[in-house]
Enzyme design. Structure first.
Site, PDB file in Angstrom:
ATOM      1  N   ARG A  27       0.820  -1.209   0.000  1.00 29.94           N
ATOM      2  CA  ARG A  27       0.000   0.000   0.000  1.00 29.94           C
ATOM      3  C   ARG A  27       0.859   1.268   0.000  1.00 29.94           C
ATOM      4  O   ARG A  27       0.368   2.343  -0.287  1.00 29.94           O
ATOM      5  CB  ARG A  27      -0.897   0.016   1.250  1.00 29.94           C
ATOM      6  CG  ARG A  27      -1.949  -1.063   1.248  1.00 29.94           C
ATOM      7  CD  ARG A  27      -2.575  -1.206   2.621  1.00 29.94           C
ATOM      8  NE  ARG A  27      -3.394  -0.060   2.975  1.00 29.94           N
ATOM      9  CZ  ARG A  27      -4.710   0.015   2.811  1.00 29.94           C
ATOM     10  NH1 ARG A  27      -5.358  -1.006   2.291  1.00 29.94           N
ATOM     11  NH2 ARG A  27      -5.385   1.075   3.180  1.00 29.94           N
ATOM     12  N   TRP A  75       1.941   6.387   6.166  1.00 28.18           N
ATOM     13  CA  TRP A  75       2.278   7.168   4.972  1.00 28.18           C
ATOM     14  C   TRP A  75       2.043   8.611   5.390  1.00 28.18           C
ATOM     15  O   TRP A  75       0.909   9.024   5.626  1.00 28.18           O
ATOM     16  CB  TRP A  75       1.363   6.745   3.826  1.00 28.18           C
ATOM     17  CG  TRP A  75       1.714   7.318   2.498  1.00 28.18           C
ATOM     18  CD1 TRP A  75       2.642   6.833   1.617  1.00 28.18           C
ATOM     19  CD2 TRP A  75       1.135   8.471   1.873  1.00 28.18           C
ATOM     20  NE1 TRP A  75       2.671   7.619   0.493  1.00 28.18           N
ATOM     21  CE2 TRP A  75       1.755   8.627   0.621  1.00 28.18           C
ATOM     22  CE3 TRP A  75       0.154   9.386   2.247  1.00 28.18           C
ATOM     23  CZ2 TRP A  75       1.434   9.656  -0.256  1.00 28.18           C
ATOM     24  CZ3 TRP A  75      -0.172  10.421   1.380  1.00 28.18           C
ATOM     25  CH2 TRP A  75       0.477  10.534   0.136  1.00 28.18           C
ATOM     26  N   ASN A 101      -5.748   5.365  10.365  1.00 29.18           N
ATOM     27  CA  ASN A 101      -5.605   5.582   8.926  1.00 29.18           C
ATOM     28  C   ASN A 101      -6.619   6.669   8.558  1.00 29.18           C
ATOM     29  O   ASN A 101      -7.786   6.536   8.863  1.00 29.18           O
ATOM     30  CB  ASN A 101      -5.920   4.266   8.196  1.00 29.18           C
ATOM     31  CG  ASN A 101      -5.777   4.398   6.696  1.00 29.18           C
ATOM     32  OD1 ASN A 101      -5.355   5.434   6.205  1.00 29.18           O
ATOM     33  ND2 ASN A 101      -6.124   3.348   5.991  1.00 29.18           N
ATOM     34  N   GLU A 488      -0.538   7.200 -19.794  1.00 25.96           N
ATOM     35  CA  GLU A 488      -0.337   6.070 -18.894  1.00 25.96           C
ATOM     36  C   GLU A 488       1.115   5.564 -18.972  1.00 25.96           C
ATOM     37  O   GLU A 488       1.725   5.246 -17.953  1.00 25.96           O
ATOM     38  CB  GLU A 488      -1.353   4.959 -19.228  1.00 25.96           C
ATOM     39  CG  GLU A 488      -1.223   3.678 -18.437  1.00 25.96           C
ATOM     40  CD  GLU A 488      -1.313   3.840 -16.926  1.00 25.96           C
ATOM     41  OE1 GLU A 488      -1.658   4.917 -16.433  1.00 25.96           O
ATOM     42  OE2 GLU A 488      -0.978   2.862 -16.219  1.00 25.96           O
ATOM     43  N   LYS A 492       3.691   5.482 -15.799  1.00 23.23           N
ATOM     44  CA  LYS A 492       4.381   4.269 -15.338  1.00 23.23           C
ATOM     45  C   LYS A 492       5.858   4.542 -15.171  1.00 23.23           C
ATOM     46  O   LYS A 492       6.465   4.170 -14.182  1.00 23.23           O
ATOM     47  CB  LYS A 492       4.216   3.095 -16.331  1.00 23.23           C
ATOM     48  CG  LYS A 492       2.877   2.422 -16.384  1.00 23.23           C
ATOM     49  CD  LYS A 492       2.516   1.613 -15.163  1.00 23.23           C
ATOM     50  CE  LYS A 492       1.831   2.430 -14.111  1.00 23.23           C
ATOM     51  NZ  LYS A 492       0.456   2.714 -14.172  1.00 23.23           N
ATOM     52  N   GLU A 495       6.626   6.963 -12.176  1.00 27.46           N
ATOM     53  CA  GLU A 495       6.334   6.373 -10.865  1.00 27.46           C
ATOM     54  C   GLU A 495       7.449   5.466 -10.361  1.00 27.46           C
ATOM     55  O   GLU A 495       7.783   5.492  -9.190  1.00 27.46           O
ATOM     56  CB  GLU A 495       5.094   5.473 -10.967  1.00 27.46           C
ATOM     57  CG  GLU A 495       3.783   6.175 -10.931  1.00 27.46           C
ATOM     58  CD  GLU A 495       2.646   5.167 -11.006  1.00 27.46           C
ATOM     59  OE1 GLU A 495       2.547   4.446 -12.008  1.00 27.46           O
ATOM     60  OE2 GLU A 495       1.877   5.095 -10.044  1.00 27.46           O
ATOM     61  N   HIS A 511       2.924  22.693 -30.176  1.00 27.98           N
ATOM     62  CA  HIS A 511       2.497  23.943 -29.539  1.00 27.98           C
ATOM     63  C   HIS A 511       3.253  24.200 -28.240  1.00 27.98           C
ATOM     64  O   HIS A 511       2.781  24.963 -27.395  1.00 27.98           O
ATOM     65  CB  HIS A 511       0.986  23.912 -29.283  1.00 27.98           C
ATOM     66  CG  HIS A 511       0.192  23.787 -30.544  1.00 27.98           C
ATOM     67  ND1 HIS A 511       0.033  24.825 -31.429  1.00 27.98           N
ATOM     68  CD2 HIS A 511      -0.439  22.722 -31.098  1.00 27.98           C
ATOM     69  CE1 HIS A 511      -0.687  24.417 -32.470  1.00 27.98           C
ATOM     70  NE2 HIS A 511      -0.984  23.139 -32.279  1.00 27.98           N
TER      71      HIS A 511
HETATM   72  C1  F6R Z   1      -0.664   4.481 -10.905  1.00 29.10           C
HETATM   73  C2  F6R Z   1      -1.592   4.223  -9.827  1.00 29.10           C
HETATM   74  C3  F6R Z   1      -2.373   5.365  -9.286  1.00 29.10           C
HETATM   75  C4  F6R Z   1      -3.834   4.931  -9.086  1.00 29.10           C
HETATM   76  C5  F6R Z   1      -4.633   6.045  -8.398  1.00 29.10           C
HETATM   77  C6  F6R Z   1      -6.091   5.682  -8.274  1.00 29.10           C
HETATM   78  O1  F6R Z   1       0.035   3.347 -11.271  1.00 29.10           O
HETATM   79  O2  F6R Z   1      -1.724   3.121  -9.383  1.00 29.10           O
HETATM   80  O3  F6R Z   1      -2.291   6.492 -10.102  1.00 29.10           O
HETATM   81  O4  F6R Z   1      -4.382   4.637 -10.341  1.00 29.10           O
HETATM   82  O5  F6R Z   1      -4.101   6.278  -7.142  1.00 29.10           O
HETATM   83  O6  F6R Z   1      -6.256   4.519  -7.519  1.00 29.10           O
HETATM   84  P1  F6R Z   1      -7.572   3.651  -7.611  1.00 29.10           P
HETATM   85  O7  F6R Z   1      -7.660   3.110  -8.986  1.00 29.10           O
HETATM   86  O8  F6R Z   1      -7.371   2.576  -6.592  1.00 29.10           O
HETATM   87  O9  F6R Z   1      -8.705   4.562  -7.292  1.00 29.10           O
END
Ligand code: F6R
Length: 615
Positions: A27, A75, A101, A488, A492, A495, A511
């Site tokens: 997580r 976190w 949390n 996307e 990736k 990240e 542009h």
């Molecule tokens: C990127 C990623 C995040 C999730 C975002 C939404 O690889 O995993 O950008 O897509 O935090 O999360 P969900 O889909 O769980 O609402």
């Protein structure tokens, strides 16, 4: 994002809690801690910044006895990642420990009141305020821990899932939730709690999903009690059977969860499609749509809301719905939608997309859409998560647990379900002709094999990834259906490799971003054989004439791109609307290998959380 685990039973709690924390590592977190209460009424609290392994080193040097305990991966939101800010937080007298949390929004006001009453704070967290408040109420009202927790929660604004234990009561744990998930696992003479079901798997398959504004009282050798926060009356307890298995939570021979999840996609798409394409690929059946035909027939507009990768899937969904349903579609970041005064009524359908089903902004967007009378549909992966429980109807993507923080198989599952949904609504509204429907469905039904084929570029991409050791910036370009694929691909890469990458509509590049292109700035161009192929060729030429290297993702059999681009990666031929699913495979692999070459922790990239349960 933060993870909670708790245990009460006859086993040593520490072992179960540490294993649970490790299962929650995916997580995302920056510190961890555990509080244990032993049967002599002693409480030991151990905390450490960094990995759970650091916590183990610290804890094992002290007392780890006790059959009751709570644990946490943090976190950071309020206060930097540090030993002091890590949970559990302990009240001033040292008697009460709490893990949390979520975020306490009015913590500053509460802290001022408590400070005026002589309370001192060790950490910078909002959570410490809550545990001190519980103690203050307990001492000033001479009430039970349960009553003090309840009273404190009534004063708190914000979101929370909490677990609380007390030093002189080794037989009780109190839990509660509001807008943050909490699962209770009911075993034989033992009870588990966790932010999601992963720590519970293997111990029991009997789970209860605590609802918002409920408090659970877990007592050793006594039946679980769940009470409503507002009136203290017992709530109905619904025990569900957990369908997760241990095998699904393991790496299955791969180096990382992310690689496993990339390679799992033929199987996950098979699961996602199962039973949904019927009558010899001539019809779609999605129960969420079939049971709400009237709503979909009368709808005047669809708005898709999501965050991150799910938002990229939503952008593809917009194209699919426009093409197959011929109706107006909007796409919004959930975080913008919720504060953007959206104009909605009962003729609107709002579709929320979320892998985890727990994203705070997406949940808030759903809530708002419901208040405004819209019909709210959820596309989710995690069964039983908050989003499917708070939407009017929906579809699961059924791709199994996604543990790698960077979403891969969930993205392809989301786009697959959006394709099915657009075709299903299109067939219902008579907006899609039978030939198109059958062509797309037939190609979609073969998607598992198509993805198997697409994955064969693995070695080629591994080699290619080494070429880009020099790059600090990347541009990802695509058009039409593949502009979101470019976004996307860029997400990736950034990240997991921490390389700056920008996704852009290929034609829009001239542009502005074209100014960035030079020998040090490679571009990845998604250029399958589609209606915009000829257009994207000229965009590639614009990049080449400024000295930038180009990796082109092209359809099998393409002959024209190799003269222009530096590297061509082939993907199988599919109808245009399905190219994002197939093209995302080489992009996932490219990001993966570039990150691995740089020695990055791809499963747990810094600062990121799998399930973003705060605003
Ligand atoms: C990127 C990623 C995040 C999730 C975002 C939404 O690889 O995993 O950008 O897509 O935090 O999360 P969900 O889909 O769980 O609402």
């Amino acid at each position: 994002m933060c993870g909670i685990v708790g245990y009460i039973g006859s086993q040593r709690a520490y072992d179960i809690l540490i294993q649970g924390l490790k299962r929650l590592e995916y997580r995302g977190y920056d510190s961890a801690g555990v509080a244990l209460v032993d049967c002599d009424g002693k409480m030991s609290v151990h905390k450490s910044h960094g990995k759970v392994a650091n916590l183990e080193n610290v804890a094992q040097a002290g007392n780890i006895n006790g059959t009751l305990g709570i644990a946490h991966t943090r976190w950071a939101t309020h206060g930097e990642p540090s030993d002091i800010n890590a949970h559990p937080h302990v009240s001033q007298s040292g008697m009460i420990a709490l893990v949390h949390n979520g975020t306490i929004e009015n913590y500053a006001v509460l802290k001022k009141v408590l400070t005026d009453h002589g309370y001192e704070f060790k950490s910078e967290t909002d959570t410490e305020v809550l545990v001190q408040l519980i103690e203050y109420i307990k001492l000033t009202s001479s009430c039970s821990l349960l009553d003090a927790v309840r009273e404190a929660l009534l004063q708190v604004e914000g979101a929370y899932a909490i677990a609380v234990v007390e030093q002189n009561d080794p037989d009780t744990m109190i839990v509660a939730r509001k807008s943050s998930p909490l699962v209770i696992g009911v075993g034989d003479g033992e009870t588990f709690i966790a932010s999601d079901a992963t720590p519970i798997v293997g111990y029991t398959d009997q789970v209860i999903y605590l609802k918002d504004n409920e408090i659970g009282v877990i007592k050793r050798n006594e039946p679980l009690q769940v009470l409503s926060l507002s009136d203290n009356k017992p709530s109905t307890i619904s025990i569900q059977k957990l369908k997760l298995s241990l095998a699904q939570l393991e790496k299955g021979g791969y180096d990382t969860f992310m690689l496993k999840e990339i390679f799992e996609q033929p199987a996950t798409l098979r699961d996602c499609l199962r039973g949904r394409i019927v009558d010899g690929c001539s019809r779609v059946t999605l129960s969420g749509v079939d049971l709400n035909k009237e709503r979909f027939m009368k709808a005047e507009r669809i708005t898709l809301v999501a965050c991150g990768t799910s938002w990229h899937a939503a952008l593809i969904g917009k194209r699919l719905i426009q093409d197959f349903c011929k109706m107006p579609v909007e796409v919004e970041y959930a975080s913008e939608f919720r504060y953007g005064n959206p104009v909605l009524n009962e003729k609107d359908i709002v579709i929320s997309i979320s892998q985890s089903g727990e994203t705070a902004d997406t949940l808030a967007a759903i809530q708002l859409a419901k208040e405004k009378g819209a019909f709210v549909y959820g596309i989710c992966n995690v069964v039983g998560a908050s989003i499917p429980r708070n939407t009017d109807s929906g579809t699961y993507i059924h791709v199994g647990p996604e543990i790698g923080v960077a979403s891969t198989k969930a993205f392809t599952g989301q786009v697959t379900v959006l394709t099915l949904l657009a075709l299903s609504v299109g067939q219902l509204r008579g907006a899609v002709d039978q030939e198109t429907l059958s062509t797309v469905l037939s190609a979609l039904s073969k998607m598992p094999e198509t993805i198997e084929e697409a994955l064969k570029v693995d070695n080629e991409i591994k080699t290619l990834s080494r070429v880009f050791a020099y790059a600090h910036n990347f541009l990802y370009l695509g058009r039409g259906y593949n502009y979101p694929t470019a976004l996307e691909g860029a997400l990736k890469l950034k990240e997991i490799s921490y390389i700056h990458a920008e996704g852009y509509p290929a034609a829009e590049m001239k542009h502005g971003p074209i100014a960035l292109i030079d020998h040090d700035m490679p571009s990845v161009v998604i250029a399958p054989n589609d209606s915009l192929y000829d257009k994207i060729i000229s965009n590639v030429q614009q990049v080449k004439s400024r000295g930038g290297a180009v990796v082109a993702i092209v359809s099998k059999g393409n002959t024209s791109m190799s003269d222009i681009a530096d590297y061509c990666i082939e993907i199988p031929n599919v109808p245009e609307c399905l190219t994002p699913i197939v093209a995302s495979i080489p992009l996932q692999l490219l990001a993966y290998y570039i990150a691995v070459n740089k020695g990055k922790d791809v499963d747990q990239p810094r600062n990121l959380a799998k399930s973003v349960t705060v605003e």
